[in-house]
Write a protein that holds these residues in place. Structure first.
Motif, short mmCIF file in Angstrom:
data_model
loop_
_atom_site.label_atom_id
_atom_site.label_comp_id
_atom_site.label_asym_id
_atom_site.label_seq_id
_atom_site.Cartn_x
_atom_site.Cartn_y
_atom_site.Cartn_z
N THR A 95 31.46 69.92 18.82
CA THR A 95 31.92 70.49 17.55
C THR A 95 33.44 70.53 17.49
OG1 THR A 95 29.93 71.85 17.31
CG2 THR A 95 31.89 72.54 16.09
N LEU A 96 34.06 70.95 18.60
CA LEU A 96 35.51 71.02 18.64
C LEU A 96 36.13 69.62 18.55
CD1 LEU A 96 36.03 73.77 21.38
CD2 LEU A 96 36.33 73.99 18.90
N GLY A 97 35.45 68.64 19.18
CA GLY A 97 35.95 67.26 19.07
C GLY A 97 35.89 66.77 17.63
N ALA A 98 34.80 67.12 16.94
CA ALA A 98 34.67 66.72 15.52
C ALA A 98 35.72 67.41 14.67
CB ALA A 98 33.27 67.06 15.02
N LEU A 99 36.01 68.68 14.96
CA LEU A 99 37.04 69.41 14.21
C LEU A 99 38.41 68.80 14.44
CD1 LEU A 99 35.94 73.12 14.71
CD2 LEU A 99 35.97 71.84 12.57
N GLU A 100 38.68 68.40 15.68
CA GLU A 100 39.95 67.76 15.98
C GLU A 100 40.08 66.44 15.22
OE1 GLU A 100 43.65 66.70 17.75
OE2 GLU A 100 42.63 68.56 17.26
N PHE A 101 38.97 65.72 15.14
CA PHE A 101 38.99 64.46 14.41
C PHE A 101 39.22 64.70 12.93
CE2 PHE A 101 36.80 60.72 12.46
CZ PHE A 101 37.67 59.77 12.95
N ARG A 102 38.57 65.73 12.37
CA ARG A 102 38.79 66.05 10.97
C ARG A 102 40.23 66.50 10.71
NH1 ARG A 102 34.75 67.07 7.35
NH2 ARG A 102 36.52 67.32 5.94
N ARG A 103 40.83 67.11 11.72
CA ARG A 103 42.23 67.51 11.57
C ARG A 103 43.11 66.29 11.35
NH1 ARG A 103 46.86 67.98 14.26
NH2 ARG A 103 46.00 66.96 16.11
N MET A 104 42.73 65.17 11.97
CA MET A 104 43.49 63.94 11.80
C MET A 104 43.28 63.32 10.42
SD MET A 104 45.06 63.96 14.58
CE MET A 104 45.94 62.44 14.26
N LEU A 105 42.28 63.83 9.69
CA LEU A 105 42.02 63.34 8.33
C LEU A 105 42.37 64.41 7.30
CD1 LEU A 105 38.61 61.51 8.89
CD2 LEU A 105 40.85 60.46 8.54
N SER A 106 43.43 65.15 7.57
CA SER A 106 43.80 66.26 6.69
C SER A 106 44.99 65.92 5.81
CB SER A 106 44.10 67.51 7.52
OG SER A 106 45.19 67.27 8.41
N GLY A 107 45.39 64.64 5.75
CA GLY A 107 46.48 64.25 4.88
C GLY A 107 46.11 64.37 3.42
#
Length: 364
Positions: A95-107
């Motif tokens: 879950t934390l890995g997925a959240l980190e990945f979504r953070r990279m798509l926060s532009g």
């Protein structure tokens, strides 16, 4: 030239919660739903905010549950309880890995559709064939993700392949993912067009820009815009070949130009072409603003053949290597069939592995 009504695309939970509350309040105002298009644009802000908020709230609940398990294990030694805790910790890691990945798509533009262009480098038929191979690769990748692809412009090569192609990719976070592909792609192979079966190196440039939504306005003055119409060649039918349906827009101050010839109607080509021109101007402005702090912008050098981001080697060995992250794949055919997830994920997460930046393949 650019006016934005969006609050941005950051991963600030407090800000996202405020956005949801603001939208909920506006939706209750009299007349809010009278303008359906404007209302949908506002509700889209709420949807995107919830896409950020809900995974964090779920992670917080999972963390609290893990804390309860730890407290229980302090008071009693239960193998089953310990096994369940390990399972929950493994799930939490994912879950934390997925959240980190979504953070990279926060532009700001990451959730938008994407406009992807491919241009063959110098080298004639070889490069044009390579450009078409890349075009097919991205069509397959988009198909895997369930995205819709609309052709905007395609210029075929004289003997094989394509000189250029532009497509509009329609799907959630299409730009956020595909921006990782912007740059120069290099192919090393035994040429199918060389009677002596020599090894050749070919290049093609990929450019990716976001399609603009209603939260961003681009103003273009009439005096800064030149419009040319001409006959659309290629497989467009009699109507395309006998009428001036193709359109070229040129933004005079920047020299930015767009050609659209995929539609049968000049009116439709004008609409699509202007949309892409505005997206290109937005991208130029964003590159200026973020030049010093945006690593992606520094890597996107259109037609700069010495700045390749990835090498695809089919001879004398078989390997694909991303020169920014060091990620490699031993099955080039799978990659060319659209298996790009590992490369895109590594780029978005900023992974830099040992050997990154070292090229592969000899040039002939």
């Amino acid at each position: 030239m650019i006016a934005s009504r969006s609050s941005g695309g950051g991963f600030d939970i407090a800000l996202r919660l405020k956005e949801v509350a603001d939208v909920d309040r506006k939706s209750l105002e009299a007349g809010f739903w009278d303008d359906a298009k404007a209302a949908q644009s506002v509700m889209k802000v709420r949807t995107r905010a919830l896409e950020v908020i809900e995974p964090f709230q779920a992670a917080e609940r999972d963390m609290a549950e893990i804390g309860d398990f730890l407290e229980l294990l302090k008071s009693e030694s239960d193998p089953d309880l310990a096994a369940e805790l390990r399972s929950k910790l493994d799930a939490m890691e994912k879950t934390l890995g997925a959240l980190e990945f979504r953070r990279m798509l926060s532009g700001e533009a990451d959730p938008n559709n994407a406009i992807l262009s491919i241009n063959a480098g110098s080298g004639g038929t070889e490069a044009q064939d390579w450009a078409e191979m890349l075009y097919r690769m991205y069509l397959r990748y988009c198909e895997r993700r369930g995205w819709k692809v609309e052709l905007v412009e395609e210029t075929p090569g004289e003997e094989a392949g394509i000189k250029s192609a532009t497509v509009n990719v329609i799907g959630e976070y299409a730009y956020g993912y595909l921006k990782a592909e912007a740059g120069v792609h290099r192919l090393v192979r035994i040429s199918p067009f060389d009677a002596n079966k020599r090894r050749h190196t070919s290049f093609a440039a990929v450019n990716v820009i976001p399609e603009l939504d209603d939260s961003i306005e681009i103003e273009i003055q009439d005096k800064d815009l030149r419009v040319d119409t001409f006959r659309a060649g290629g497989a467009g039918g009699q109507h395309q070949n006998k009428t001036d349906s193709a359109v070229r827009y040129t933004h005079i101050p920047t020299g930015t130009s767009v050609v659209c010839r995929s539609e049968r109607s000049q009116i439709q080509n004008r609409a699509v072409g202007l949309k892409i021109l505005k997206a290109k101007l937005y991208d130029l402005e964003m590159q200026k603003r973020n030049a010093e702090r945006d690593k992606a912008a520094a890597q996107k050098k259109e037609n700069a053949w010495g700045s390749q981001i990835r090498s695809y080697v089919l001879q004398p060995y078989r390997m694909v290597k991303d020169l920014r992250t060091g990620v490699t794949a031993g099955n080039p055919q799978a990659v060319l069939d659209g298996d790009l997830d590992e490369f895109i994920t590594a780029f978005l997460l900023g992974i830099r592995r040992e050997g990154a930046g070292q090229d592969v393949g000899d040039e002939e």
